[in-house]
Design a protein around this motif. Structure first.
Motif, PDB file in Angstrom:
ATOM      1  N   LEU A 126       0.864  -1.192  -0.220  1.00  0.00           N
ATOM      2  CA  LEU A 126      -0.151   0.007   0.030  1.00  0.00           C
ATOM      3  C   LEU A 126       0.871   1.150  -0.019  1.00  0.00           C
ATOM      4  O   LEU A 126       0.451   2.299  -0.613  1.00  0.00           O
ATOM      5  CB  LEU A 126      -1.109   0.103   1.117  1.00  0.00           C
ATOM      6  N   LEU A 127       2.057   1.152   0.584  1.00  0.00           N
ATOM      7  CA  LEU A 127       2.714   2.551   0.734  1.00  0.00           C
ATOM      8  C   LEU A 127       3.823   2.318  -0.276  1.00  0.00           C
ATOM      9  O   LEU A 127       4.812   3.607  -0.147  1.00  0.00           O
ATOM     10  CB  LEU A 127       3.346   2.652   2.086  1.00  0.00           C
ATOM     11  N   ASP A 128       4.176   1.602  -0.997  1.00  0.00           N
ATOM     12  CA  ASP A 128       5.051   1.607  -1.849  1.00  0.00           C
ATOM     13  C   ASP A 128       5.382   2.964  -2.953  1.00  0.00           C
ATOM     14  O   ASP A 128       6.536   3.465  -3.050  1.00  0.00           O
ATOM     15  CB  ASP A 128       5.226   0.434  -2.992  1.00  0.00           C
ATOM     16  N   GLN A 129       4.379   3.335  -3.375  1.00  0.00           N
ATOM     17  CA  GLN A 129       4.306   4.570  -4.136  1.00  0.00           C
ATOM     18  C   GLN A 129       4.817   5.808  -3.490  1.00  0.00           C
ATOM     19  O   GLN A 129       5.006   6.746  -3.887  1.00  0.00           O
ATOM     20  CB  GLN A 129       2.926   4.683  -4.864  1.00  0.00           C
ATOM     21  N   ILE A 130       4.300   5.760  -2.268  1.00  0.00           N
ATOM     22  CA  ILE A 130       4.365   7.066  -1.412  1.00  0.00           C
ATOM     23  C   ILE A 130       5.808   7.029  -0.910  1.00  0.00           C
ATOM     24  O   ILE A 130       6.380   8.049  -0.950  1.00  0.00           O
ATOM     25  CB  ILE A 130       3.418   6.987  -0.294  1.00  0.00           C
ATOM     26  N   LEU A 131       6.364   5.827  -0.430  1.00  0.00           N
ATOM     27  CA  LEU A 131       7.627   5.751   0.200  1.00  0.00           C
ATOM     28  C   LEU A 131       8.843   6.002  -0.641  1.00  0.00           C
ATOM     29  O   LEU A 131       9.901   6.525  -0.208  1.00  0.00           O
ATOM     30  CB  LEU A 131       7.962   4.574   0.916  1.00  0.00           C
ATOM     31  N   GLY A 132       8.619   5.612  -1.858  1.00  0.00           N
ATOM     32  CA  GLY A 132       9.770   5.808  -3.090  1.00  0.00           C
ATOM     33  C   GLY A 132      10.591   4.382  -3.216  1.00  0.00           C
ATOM     34  O   GLY A 132      10.387   3.744  -2.030  1.00  0.00           O
TER      35      GLY A 132
END
Length: 177
Positions: free
Chosen positions: A86-92
């Protein structure tokens, strides 16, 4: 298609991992076939001859343990298990790569210590002479197999799993490169 090309297509892993995967999947496929045949003969015997195969349930349980733990290293190093990203796009990309390397070490360590504990329980079971309920097989040998395959999973994840993470084989799809 030639056998060597088929193997290269189905098992893209390098060198020894290709052969480990082929052997382990061969074991799992053979055991699955034997479980299916055992179940068919057991059901046919039960309904046609009013007599089932003694220990069929126990053999099925042992077969499932063999099959599942033969597949465990392959599923783990290929990253075929369930992953929530879920957070891969946000975290970089860099943070995701660091987290992936961290997860490789967590998974490897977990499998290693799980295998140590299972092996201890297997040794205790063998010392006590514990047998399976119907067939009288030493229960400790089955647990030793599970421990051995957990150690193989830990080793494969630590080596090939880390290689995949470092070479961007699994993360590039989830990050969107």
């Amino acid at each position: 298609m030639q056998l060597s090309r088929w193997i290269e297509k189905q098992y893209p892993e390098p060198n020894i991992y290709r052969w480990i995967g082929l052997i382990l999947e061969g074991i799992a496929a053979t055991v699955l076939l034997l479980i299916v045949l055992l179940t068919c003969f057991d059901v046919a015997g039960r309904y046609l001859f009013n007599n089932s195969i003694n220990g069929a349930v126990e053999l099925t349980q042992i077969g499932l343990a063999i099959m599942v733990f033969a597949q465990m290293p392959i599923i783990t190093w290929r990253g075929s298990h369930v992953v929530v990203d879920l957070l891969d796009q946000i975290l970089g990309y860099r943070i995701v790569k660091i987290l992936a390397i961290f997860s490789v070490f967590i998974i490897s360590t977990s499998f290693y210590f799980l295998a140590v504990r299972i092996y201890q329980l297997a040794e205790r079971s063998l010392r006590r002479g514990e047998l399976t309920e119907y067939l009288g097989l030493p229960a400790g040998h089955i647990a030793q197999y599970i421990a051995l395959m957990s150690w193989v999973t830990a080793a494969c994840m630590l080596t090939y799993g880390a290689y995949c993470v470092l070479k961007n084989k699994n993360i590039s799809q989830s990050v969107g490169e």
